[in-house]
Design an enzyme around this catalytic site. Structure first.
Site, PDB file in Angstrom:
ATOM      1  N   ASN A  52      23.950  24.354 -50.133  1.00 55.55           N
ATOM      2  CA  ASN A  52      24.833  23.521 -50.943  1.00 55.55           C
ATOM      3  C   ASN A  52      24.526  22.035 -50.975  1.00 55.55           C
ATOM      4  O   ASN A  52      25.364  21.256 -51.426  1.00 55.55           O
ATOM      5  CB  ASN A  52      26.274  23.715 -50.477  1.00 55.55           C
ATOM      6  N   TRP A  96      23.006  34.193 -49.835  1.00 49.01           N
ATOM      7  CA  TRP A  96      22.383  33.091 -49.078  1.00 49.01           C
ATOM      8  C   TRP A  96      22.557  31.819 -49.887  1.00 49.01           C
ATOM      9  O   TRP A  96      21.887  31.614 -50.886  1.00 49.01           O
ATOM     10  CB  TRP A  96      20.913  33.411 -48.871  1.00 49.01           C
ATOM     11  N   ASP A  97      23.450  30.952 -49.434  1.00 47.33           N
ATOM     12  CA  ASP A  97      23.774  29.738 -50.187  1.00 47.33           C
ATOM     13  C   ASP A  97      23.047  28.535 -49.596  1.00 47.33           C
ATOM     14  O   ASP A  97      22.535  28.570 -48.467  1.00 47.33           O
ATOM     15  CB  ASP A  97      25.303  29.529 -50.132  1.00 47.33           C
ATOM     16  N   ASP A 109      27.673  27.760 -60.623  1.00 51.90           N
ATOM     17  CA  ASP A 109      29.086  27.807 -60.229  1.00 51.90           C
ATOM     18  C   ASP A 109      29.984  27.725 -61.452  1.00 51.90           C
ATOM     19  O   ASP A 109      31.197  27.903 -61.354  1.00 51.90           O
ATOM     20  CB  ASP A 109      29.422  26.647 -59.289  1.00 51.90           C
ATOM     21  N   ARG A 159      28.370  17.706 -49.267  1.00 47.60           N
ATOM     22  CA  ARG A 159      29.404  18.729 -49.146  1.00 47.60           C
ATOM     23  C   ARG A 159      29.809  18.901 -47.677  1.00 47.60           C
ATOM     24  O   ARG A 159      29.841  19.997 -47.145  1.00 47.60           O
ATOM     25  CB  ARG A 159      28.940  20.057 -49.739  1.00 47.60           C
TER      26      ARG A 159
END
Ligand code: GLA
Length: 731
Positions: A480, A477-478, A548, A443
């Site tokens: 990816n 808090w992501d 998601d 990403r």
């Protein structure tokens, strides 16, 4: 709950709420497993021991009379070990200084502790009486302390091992699992949760066989690919009947869980840190602590197993500050605006939900750096606010949200950074990667090397400053991507196989220093949706963005699978726009809300497009959630009524602990003509109470509702829900 050592028979009895775990020290000095299941009286179980292996079997201590009828393979030691005749999968492999890889772990003592000790640097369950069983190799000074904790409010046992090198010379752990456990027989099914991005925790089943069923992650993350969970169950176990042993690892990095049908007529479960790319050298006197595993037992099918996990995690694992209190009811702008927003747009989004009951606004990705208009740039530049979108910084927006009486949340991805960022330009050495090799991009980003303290210090300082300077109330808090090129510049080249575990320890350190250090802030976890949904993360994040994929149809399966071991309150479930952002499926606002109300709910859309009717519908939905759903989601018991992996329907029933209140949410996927009369038997009610269901204008006993049931008639198009309120009444 009690842990008892019966001196005469050298038997340990560990009794939980409705279960017993027992083993004894056999005449050879090994800890030999006897039983783990429903509560039993403390009577001799010697008649259940297995013999075997007269010819090829290797026998323990020949000095003991009658030893030839016993062999290691049949012994069911509490921790399977290697090199002396136990040919099952070993739970530990240690390379001793002399070069041999043998371990021969004998009982040397034990302690029974009233308070459970924590694990240094790793999250674990709290409370519970704890047995520490000391085992030591018969020849070297290598030892293993096995920890067992039982609880009086949930049917789980927590286990882990601390390995010690008591010698003066180094010993290298090449495998150091957290547990092994023998179950009688081979006739079991194995359930696990597989997935991918936007498709997390789908159920799959296979059988125990002669060989090994194994699930693992090599991602340096617990991963969406396979959740660190397996359930081993009697053949044909249903939601309500059959024995199940559910295993869930409290760990967020590469792991393995296995079930082996062995030739001795048993099934061996085991697992812990993935030993695929792992070794850990212990100098003389050093120890190694493994992550904890939680093993739930149910005699009432998968439903009982899930309720045991849910109670265990709500009572002993998830941050008590938030676990049972109402969660922020938020609006997140991600699916509404993506990166395309400015201050005026955000203010309009906030204005549009005024009076609906939404109490928190969360600004997602895109607020930081100089050019964060897509995922290519600025990640990691938390110290810079994008002034083009937010002139004057975050303050005008935060003040505006606060002036509306709402709380303010912000998105971060602390573990990742873009090549095109100030932080990478200043610290190119902070990333994970092998010098001279190409760095994998996920990403559009690289990853911070959390195994290094200076990198963690940098993240802690920058993120904490934004949180404190802006008086944030909420942080998402992501995370990816997954790790590639596992290599740290901060470590000796020969020491790199520690990387995956050190990453987990670095992550937990970061969580301690950001989450625990800001107790007024609510932290939501996320990993490209539900890509790191594990018990260790739940210790820090009371709820995690489940996927998601926010489409109600997809969510019925994702939330069903996730509920196998994680409580509904841990799942962030948002009402999003229709057609759906990921699946393009069209569904009604009611369907989307009914499914999103089976978790920690919120909204994720562009509220500026709301009509007055939409706004009124949202307001009514939030009143319904607050009055009917919230307390059941936070504290109630889940009964899974219909399985969307097996048919056209999904059904969740939530029942209050005192059984006075319940809801049933039914969803039908496709309208099949003349198939609208679905008989449902409710579960978990009090048979002696009388209940009123307003949707059916029906009053009857819990006994009738559970034995005869109700008829669910969903009329209309595809993807519709019906919700029933079931309230005890006094007549
Ligand atoms: C991930 C998350 C989303 C959103 C985006 C932002 O995909 O799962 O919810 O935060 O990142 O980039």
């Amino acid at each position: 709950m009690s842990i008892v050592f019966e001196q005469e028979t050298k038997t340990f009895w560990l009794d939980g709420k409705g279960m017993t775990y027992t083993f004894f020290i056999n005449p050879f000095g090994y800890a030999e497993h006897l039983y783990f299941g429903k509560t039993i009286p403390h009577e001799s179980l010697m008649h259940t021991r297995a013999y075997g292996g007269l010819s090829k079997g290797i026998h323990p201590n020949p000095a003991i009379e009658g030893q030839r009828i016993w062999s290691y393979n049949y012994m069911k030691s509490e921790l399977s070990f290697y090199g002396t005749g136990d040919y099952r999968e070993p739970a530990v492999l240690v390379e001793n200084a002399a070069g041999d890889r043998l371990s021969d772990l004998l009982y040397v003592g034990h302690e029974i502790l009233s308070a459970k000790p924590s694990i240094s640097g790793m999250p674990s369950m709290d409370g519970g009486e704890t047995l520490v069983l000391h085992l030591k190799d018969s020849h070297t000074d290598f030892g293993a302390d096995l920890y067992y904790t039982v609880y009086d409010d949930c049917d789980v046992i927590a286990r882990r091992v601390v390995y010690h090198n008591g010698a003066k010379t180094p010993a290298t752990l090449r495998r150091a699992y957290s547990f092994s456990l023998s179950l009688p027989g081979n006739d079991y099914e194995v359930t696990s949760l597989w997935g991918s991005w936007a498709h997390e925790r789908f159920m799959q089943k296979t059988h125990v066989h002669h060989g090994v069923v194994s699930i693992d992650s090599k991602n340096t993350s617990s991963s969406a690919t396979l959740n660190p969970f397996i359930a081993v169950s009697d053949m044909g176990t249903t939601e309500t009947n059959g024995q199940v042993w559910g295993v869930n690892l409290v760990y967020s990095s590469s792991y393995v869980l296995k079930a082996q049908g062995d030739s001795g007529g048993h099934t061996l479960l085991m697992g812990g840190i993935n030993d695929f790319d792992f070794y850990w050298t212990l100098d003389g006197g050093e120890s190694f602590e493994t992550p904890e595993v939680v093993i739930a037992y149910s005699a009432e099918g998968f439903g009982g197993m899930s309720r045991a996990f849910h109670d265990a995690y709500r009572n002993h694992l998830i941050n008590p500050r938030y676990v049972k209190s109402p969660r922020p009811l938020l609006l997140n702008n991600w699916e509404g605006t993506s990166f395309n927003f400015d201050l005026e747009k955000l203010k309009a989004i906030v204005d549009a939900v005024e009076g609906t009951g939404i109490d928190t606004f969360v600004l997602d990705d895109g607020w930081f750096g100089t050019s964060r208009d897509d995922s290519h740039a600025s990640l990691g530049d938390w110290h810079i606010v994008n002034e083009r979108k937010l002139p004057g910084g975050l303050k005008p927006l935060v003040d505006y949200v606060h002036s509306k009486g709402m709380k303010m949340g912000l998105w971060f991805e602390p573990e990742c950074l873009n090549e095109d960022s100030e932080v990478f330009r200043a610290h190119p050495d902070y990333i994970i990667g092998v010098p001279g090799r190409i760095h994998g991009i996920g990403r559009d980003s690289f990853m911070m090397d959390l195994t290094r303290k200076e990198v963690r210090d940098y993240i802690v300082d920058t993120v904490n400053k934004v949180i404190r300077d802006n008086k944030l109330d909420y942080v998402k808090w992501d995370f990816n991507r997954n790790v590639t090129e596992s290599f740290s510049l901060g470590r000796d080249p020969k020491d790199q196989s520690r990387f995956a575990h050190l990453y987990a320890l670095g992550l937990y350190d970061l969580c301690e220093r950001i989450i625990e250090a800001n107790p007024q802030v609510f932290f939501e976890g996320c990993s490209a949706g539900g890509g790191r949904f594990d018990p260790a993360m739940l210790h820090y994040f009371s709820q995690i963005w489940t996927s998601d994929n926010s489409d109600a149809e997809a969510r019925t399966m994702i939330q069903y699978g996730t509920s196998m071991c994680y409580p509904l309150s841990s799942m962030s479930c948002h009402v999003s726009a229709s057609p759906n952002h990921q699946t393009y499926r069209v569904s009604t606002m009611k369907t989307r809300a009914d499914i999103a109300h089976l978790g920690a709910t919120g909204y994720e859309l562009d509220s500026t497009v709301f009509t007055d009717e939409d706004r009124e519908e949202v307001r009514a939905q939030i009143i319904e959630y607050k009055e009917c759903d919230e307390s059941l989601v936070l504290e109630g018991d889940l009964y899974r009524i219909e399985n969307p992996f097996e048919g056209n329907f999904f059904g969740f029933e939530l029942v209050a602990k005192d059984k006075k209140k319940a809801t049933l949410t039914m969803y039908r996927r496709i309208n099949i003509c003349n198939d609208y009369a679905k008989r449902i038997r409710l579960q978990g009610l009090d048979p002696d109470l009388r209940y009123y269901i307003p949707e059916l204008d029906l009053t009857c006993s819990g006994a009738l509702l559970m034995t005869v049931g109700i008829v669910v008639k969903i009329r209309g198009a595809d993807f519709l829900t019906l919700k029933y309120h079931i309230d005890a009444i006094e007549e």
